[in-house]
Design an enzyme around this catalytic site. Structure first.
Site, PDB file in Angstrom:
ATOM      1  N   HIS A  18      48.491  58.354  69.790  1.00 48.36           N
ATOM      2  CA  HIS A  18      49.522  57.022  68.519  1.00 48.36           C
ATOM      3  C   HIS A  18      49.184  56.232  67.810  1.00 48.36           C
ATOM      4  CE1 HIS A  18      52.894  55.947  67.123  1.00 48.36           C
ATOM      5  NE2 HIS A  18      53.683  56.600  67.097  1.00 48.36           N
ATOM      6  N   ASP A  48      59.617  60.716  66.880  1.00 50.49           N
ATOM      7  CA  ASP A  48      59.321  59.370  66.797  1.00 50.49           C
ATOM      8  C   ASP A  48      60.511  58.879  67.431  1.00 50.49           C
ATOM      9  OD1 ASP A  48      57.484  57.141  66.576  1.00 50.49           O
ATOM     10  OD2 ASP A  48      57.067  57.154  64.347  1.00 50.49           O
TER      11      ASP A  48
END
Length: 331
Positions: free
Chosen positions: A175, A292
């Protein structure tokens, strides 16, 4: 079948105390290149999600509305601190990982620990923290950034880390926290809109061409944001491999797209047409639900996205919603 969200963040504000004395603005490209209007909006946005970002109990109502049974918790990417002294980052990582483990212990039916953070600027310390997070805290995987204090993940310095990850058998979620070369991204929130998926694509493409997955085929790499731009123009990487000999040094026998199909991806692509394309490129067994959470750039109806994507079988949908994550992370 329970729905599992593999892309969620839990912040640990006390962990910042150790890193703050060493911080310089340019160390965090996501913030450093961000335009003033985006900074101003974040001053409104962050307070609106602060409870959900730091308090596990504040998430459950939102999870129920989204149809998410289990959140796979990972650390907040602004708390990687790869630029701080390694031992301070190691202590900070321990605080973050213990916070996530505590959240899981408080709500074991709703959370699972998927993404421990490690001090990657020191590979030995990173491996030690991985061992602790997995064996002592029960983590199912790690979460790392796309670059480490200016260094690419395919560099030789990180090979011992990847060997240890492969031996441990746990997935690693990649990420990003912005793109280091974001000089043109100050306007229009491009530091996030373009910067994060671009960082993922660059990092993963370098890893593929370097031969990392030839050397360590057991690596289980999960790419956030649907893999960024990686799976959406993979034909160009294949063409480059066919016509440019310098791209075949690390992978002489197989084109880049073969390695893309060895990786894993979340559903953070927002529209059914792109989710369908992702599945067509990498296969339904390589895609997992992601939101997210709790950010404004996240997906608020992840189950609806999967259900509205044409061309998926019922088994495909069930796999993407939860069965693939359960299998990969050993839940």
């Amino acid at each position: 079948m329970r729905t599992i969200d593999v892309h969620c963040h839990l912040a640990t504000p006390p962990s910042r105390v150790l890193a703050e004395p060493h911080r310089r603005r340019e160390y965090e490209p996501y913030d450093y290149f961000m335009g003033a209007d985006s900074v101003t909006h974040n001053e409104v946005m962050f307070p609106s999600i602060s409870d959900q970002l730091v308090e596990p109990s504040a998430r459950i109502e939102h999870m129920d509305r989204m149809g998410v049974d289990i959140q796979g918790l990972a650390t907040f990417v602004s708390e990687y601190f790869y630029w701080a002294p390694a031992r301070d980052t190691a202590r900070s990582a321990r605080m973050q990982n213990e916070r996530i483990a505590k959240a899981v212990a408080e709500f074991p039916d709703r959370f699972t620990p998927l993404g421990a953070t490690v001090p990657l600027q020191d590979v030995d310390l990173a491996i030690a923290e991985m061992d602790h997070a997995v064996t002592e805290l029960g983590f199912k995987g790690l979460q790392i950034g796309g670059t480490v204090d200016g260094h690419n993940l395919d560099e030789p310095r990180f090979r011992p880390f990847w060997a240890a990850v492969e031996a441990m058998g746990i997935p690693v979620i990649l990420h990003p926290n912005g793109y280091p070369e974001s000089h043109r991204f100050g306007d229009y929130f491009l530091t996030n809109c373009i910067g994060n998926p671009l960082e993922t694509m660059v990092a993963a493409t370098r890893m593929i061409f370097s031969g990392l997955f030839e050397e360590h085929p057991g690596i289980k790499l999960v790419l956030a944001h649907g893999g960024g731009y990686l799976p959406f123009y993979c034909s160009r990487a294949d063409h480059t491999w066919e016509v440019r000999p310098e791209t075949r040094v690390g992978i002489p026998d197989r084109p880049p797209s073969d390695y893309m199909r060895m990786l894993y991806y979340d559903t953070m692509v927002f529209q059914p047409i792109y989710l369908r394309h992702l599945v067509e490129i990498v296969g339904p067994d390589r895609v997992m639900l992601g939101t997210d959470y709790p950010f404004d750039m996240g997906e608020t109806d992840p189950v609806g996205l999967v259900d509205s994507t044409e061309g998926l079988s019922e088994a495909d949908r069930n796999g993407i919603k939860g069965a693939n994550a359960a299998r990969l992370f050993g839940l």
